[in-house]
Design a protein around this motif. Structure first.
Motif, PDB file in Angstrom:
ATOM      1  N   ARG A  81      20.571  17.194   3.257  1.00  0.00           N
ATOM      2  CA  ARG A  81      20.176  17.797   4.555  1.00  0.00           C
ATOM      3  C   ARG A  81      19.360  17.080   5.310  1.00  0.00           C
ATOM      4  N   ILE A  82      19.349  17.563   6.497  1.00  0.00           N
ATOM      5  CA  ILE A  82      18.238  17.122   7.609  1.00  0.00           C
ATOM      6  C   ILE A  82      17.707  18.578   7.984  1.00  0.00           C
ATOM      7  N   GLU A  83      16.650  18.682   7.922  1.00  0.00           N
ATOM      8  CA  GLU A  83      16.084  19.914   8.123  1.00  0.00           C
ATOM      9  C   GLU A  83      14.592  19.961   9.513  1.00  0.00           C
ATOM     10  N   THR A  84      14.615  20.624  10.239  1.00  0.00           N
ATOM     11  CA  THR A  84      13.639  20.589  11.337  1.00  0.00           C
ATOM     12  C   THR A  84      13.756  21.854  12.142  1.00  0.00           C
ATOM     13  N   ALA A  85      12.957  21.816  13.288  1.00  0.00           N
ATOM     14  CA  ALA A  85      13.110  23.002  13.973  1.00  0.00           C
ATOM     15  C   ALA A  85      12.989  22.637  15.515  1.00  0.00           C
ATOM     16  N   ALA A  86      13.672  23.209  16.471  1.00  0.00           N
ATOM     17  CA  ALA A  86      13.574  22.916  17.662  1.00  0.00           C
ATOM     18  C   ALA A  86      13.916  23.869  18.615  1.00  0.00           C
ATOM     19  N   LEU A  87      13.820  23.696  19.916  1.00  0.00           N
ATOM     20  CA  LEU A  87      14.156  24.817  20.963  1.00  0.00           C
ATOM     21  C   LEU A  87      15.597  25.107  21.214  1.00  0.00           C
ATOM     22  N   ALA A 140      17.834  33.704  13.165  1.00  0.00           N
ATOM     23  CA  ALA A 140      17.552  32.140  13.468  1.00  0.00           C
ATOM     24  C   ALA A 140      18.699  31.320  12.704  1.00  0.00           C
ATOM     25  N   PHE A 141      18.409  29.842  12.464  1.00  0.00           N
ATOM     26  CA  PHE A 141      19.204  29.004  11.843  1.00  0.00           C
ATOM     27  C   PHE A 141      20.330  28.616  12.945  1.00  0.00           C
ATOM     28  N   VAL A 142      20.387  27.263  12.821  1.00  0.00           N
ATOM     29  CA  VAL A 142      21.513  26.386  13.686  1.00  0.00           C
ATOM     30  C   VAL A 142      21.852  25.455  12.690  1.00  0.00           C
ATOM     31  N   TYR A 143      23.083  25.148  12.364  1.00  0.00           N
ATOM     32  CA  TYR A 143      24.022  24.168  11.616  1.00  0.00           C
ATOM     33  C   TYR A 143      24.792  23.330  12.454  1.00  0.00           C
ATOM     34  N   MET A 144      24.550  22.068  12.138  1.00  0.00           N
ATOM     35  CA  MET A 144      25.465  20.997  12.293  1.00  0.00           C
ATOM     36  C   MET A 144      25.798  19.779  11.538  1.00  0.00           C
ATOM     37  N   THR A 145      26.838  18.917  11.501  1.00  0.00           N
ATOM     38  CA  THR A 145      26.924  17.986  10.492  1.00  0.00           C
ATOM     39  C   THR A 145      25.624  17.163  10.532  1.00  0.00           C
ATOM     40  N   ILE A 146      25.611  16.328   9.284  1.00  0.00           N
ATOM     41  CA  ILE A 146      24.546  15.456   9.243  1.00  0.00           C
ATOM     42  C   ILE A 146      24.498  14.430  10.157  1.00  0.00           C
ATOM     43  N   LYS A 147      25.830  13.964  10.465  1.00  0.00           N
ATOM     44  CA  LYS A 147      26.254  12.771  11.441  1.00  0.00           C
ATOM     45  C   LYS A 147      25.570  13.124  12.783  1.00  0.00           C
ATOM     46  N   ASN A 148      25.994  14.372  13.106  1.00  0.00           N
ATOM     47  CA  ASN A 148      25.346  14.969  14.560  1.00  0.00           C
ATOM     48  C   ASN A 148      23.870  14.853  14.473  1.00  0.00           C
ATOM     49  N   ALA A 149      23.287  15.479  13.501  1.00  0.00           N
ATOM     50  CA  ALA A 149      21.775  15.704  13.370  1.00  0.00           C
ATOM     51  C   ALA A 149      21.288  14.284  13.401  1.00  0.00           C
ATOM     52  N   ILE A 205      28.415  23.356  16.548  1.00  0.00           N
ATOM     53  CA  ILE A 205      27.468  23.605  15.763  1.00  0.00           C
ATOM     54  C   ILE A 205      27.691  25.266  15.188  1.00  0.00           C
ATOM     55  N   LEU A 206      27.215  25.766  14.143  1.00  0.00           N
ATOM     56  CA  LEU A 206      27.298  27.192  13.837  1.00  0.00           C
ATOM     57  C   LEU A 206      25.823  27.660  14.198  1.00  0.00           C
ATOM     58  N   ILE A 207      25.812  29.001  14.394  1.00  0.00           N
ATOM     59  CA  ILE A 207      24.784  29.599  14.921  1.00  0.00           C
ATOM     60  C   ILE A 207      24.423  31.093  14.497  1.00  0.00           C
ATOM     61  N   THR A 261      15.581  31.077  25.645  1.00  0.00           N
ATOM     62  CA  THR A 261      15.173  29.984  24.855  1.00  0.00           C
ATOM     63  C   THR A 261      14.415  30.511  23.552  1.00  0.00           C
ATOM     64  N   ARG A 262      14.840  29.967  22.340  1.00  0.00           N
ATOM     65  CA  ARG A 262      14.277  30.386  21.250  1.00  0.00           C
ATOM     66  C   ARG A 262      13.834  29.225  20.380  1.00  0.00           C
ATOM     67  N   ILE A 263      13.002  29.369  19.560  1.00  0.00           N
ATOM     68  CA  ILE A 263      12.693  28.244  18.441  1.00  0.00           C
ATOM     69  C   ILE A 263      13.464  28.715  16.984  1.00  0.00           C
ATOM     70  N   SER A 264      14.017  27.834  16.646  1.00  0.00           N
ATOM     71  CA  SER A 264      14.901  28.074  15.362  1.00  0.00           C
ATOM     72  C   SER A 264      14.902  26.869  14.561  1.00  0.00           C
ATOM     73  N   PRO A 265      15.236  27.149  13.195  1.00  0.00           N
ATOM     74  CA  PRO A 265      15.281  25.938  12.235  1.00  0.00           C
ATOM     75  C   PRO A 265      16.832  25.218  12.486  1.00  0.00           C
ATOM     76  N   VAL A 266      16.746  24.098  12.517  1.00  0.00           N
ATOM     77  CA  VAL A 266      18.162  23.380  12.895  1.00  0.00           C
ATOM     78  C   VAL A 266      18.502  22.532  11.639  1.00  0.00           C
ATOM     79  N   ILE A 267      19.692  22.805  11.041  1.00  0.00           N
ATOM     80  CA  ILE A 267      19.890  22.028   9.689  1.00  0.00           C
ATOM     81  C   ILE A 267      20.901  21.106   9.843  1.00  0.00           C
TER      82      ILE A 267
END
Length: 413
Positions: free
Chosen positions: A100-106, A199-208, A149-151, A113-119
């Motif tokens: 995984r790649i785990e962080t938080a972003a706007l 919260a939570f936004v998911y994308m592929t590792i490659k895109n992240a 992405i998935l949201i 605008t919201r702050i959410s974990p992006v995985i």
């Protein structure tokens, strides 16, 4: 032959007074029955709670850079090489490796605008571990080639977006690089836990990796295993294979609140069992006392004929253990099929309690456990009760005076 004789002797003594022996055996049976049901229910809940926690997010083990857990910075990411992957994979106990790649972003759309974990995830291994695909409520699940992405549903509602809409993700990448990119929403997922659903936004590792300028770097690798009892053995084995700048964390280190909750509940359950066995122990002790007192003349006669007191001690001890053992064995024989049935067919929970289960992301069921340690511990406790209750007959026989016993005057020295 020696032991066979004394066991046979003890067995005949037990059934001299059938009602009293059956009463004592029944007391042990009900104690074991209740104890096994109670502990199976507790252990089942613990296993279910732990499995739900580790499969939803952390994994049983997790590979990270040493300081990542404390600050979740991309500076503490690491490169996932083929060599490292093979080192982890080369173990029959490991079932899932989920980088995984785990962080938080706007997360922005229009004026919201919201702050959410992006995985950043591998769609296949993430679904295999967490069942993410089954949480899809609208749209399509990610593939390795997905650009979107998935949201989470609650976050989508707050941003007023739907499948097909575009959002902007803005954050900080590796080594302070500004990360900003537009992504299209491919699917919406729904979590039963409001905090996660908002919260939570998911994308592929490659895109992240492209978004956050990570090249081939990731932040963590949750690991699922076959046998949780081998958790620390596996942790130590994997730790010996990886670089010194990496660390293997256990789910217990990542979820200490679960460990504490289990410890508190387990302690209260142990106290209840202790009270139960103290009550039953006194019941068995009372039976053994009566059996001993009514045989005063018999003991006096045996001693008068020259039977060694040590041998009488042995017989009475065998009697106490036999009564406890057969009560426990009967409890095991009757209880195990019941627990086995409920292990494979957990009790469903309905109504408001079911909603509480769902709010924590758990299926509304009451699971049971058939862990061998539950049965072994109860047999051990019953064996100890048998030994403790044999102390009184030994003490009584040691003090008995044959002449007084034969004359019916109590027989005590």
């Amino acid at each position: 032959n020696f032991m066979k004789y004394y066991i046979s002797f003890a067995w005949r003594n037990i059934w001299r007074n059938k009602k009293r022996s059956i009463l004592a055996t029944s007391s042990i049976f009900f104690a074991v029955f209740l104890a096994l049901i109670m502990r199976s229910l507790q252990f089942g809940q613990y296993d279910y709670m732990v499995n739900s926690t580790v499969s939803m997010y952390t994994g049983y083990l997790q590979l990270q850079a040493k300081a990542f857990w404390d600050n979740h910075s991309f500076d503490e990411s690491f490169e996932l090489t083929d060599t490292l992957y093979k080192k982890i994979k080369n173990n029959a106990e490991i079932t899932i490796i989920n980088p995984r790649i785990e962080t938080a972003a706007l997360i922005s759309h229009a004026t919201e605008t919201r702050i959410s974990p992006v995985i950043g995830i591998d769609p296949y291994s993430e679904d295999k571990m967490t069942g993410l695909k089954k949480r899809l409520s609208k749209g399509n699940y990610l593939t390795e080639e997905s650009k979107g992405i998935l949201i989470a549903e609650g976050l989508a509602d707050r941003l007023n977006v739907d499948v097909g809409d575009s959002i902007v993700i803005f954050g900080q990448g590796y080594q302070g690089v500004i990360a900003a990119q537009v992504f299209q929403i491919e699917g919406i997922i729904k979590y039963p836990i409001p905090k996660m659903n908002n919260a939570f936004v998911y994308m592929t590792i490659k895109n992240a990796q492209e978004l956050f300028n990570l090249s081939n770097r990731i932040t963590s690798i949750p690991i699922m295993i076959n046998n949780p009892s081998k958790l620390y053995e596996l942790r130590n084995e994997l730790s010996s294979k990886i670089d010194t700048n990496l660390v293997i964390m256990t789910w217990e280190e990542m979820s200490p609140e679960i460990v504490q909750a289990i410890a508190v509940d387990n302690a209260s359950g142990f106290i209840m069992l202790l009270i139960l066995y103290i009550v039953i122990g006194f019941g068995v002790f009372g039976t053994i006392v009566m059996m001993t007192l009514e045989r005063t003349r018999e003991f006096g006669l045996l001693i008068a004929f020259g039977m060694e007191r040590d041998k009488i001690y042995l017989v009475t001890t065998i009697e106490s253990i036999m009564i406890s053992f057969f009560g426990a064995l009967l409890g095991l024989i009757i209880t195990f099929p019941i627990l086995l049935y409920f292990y494979y067919h957990p009790i469903p929970v309905k109504g408001e309690l079911a909603d509480i289960y769902l709010s924590y992301g758990m299926e509304p069921i009451i699971p049971f456990s058939i862990d061998p340690s539950i049965f072994i511990s109860q047999m051990l406790i019953v064996f100890i009760i048998g030994l403790l209750t044999s102390i009184y007959p030994i003490s009584f026989i040691r003090k008995i005076k044959p002449v007084s016993a034969l004359q019916g005057r109590g027989g005590m020295k």
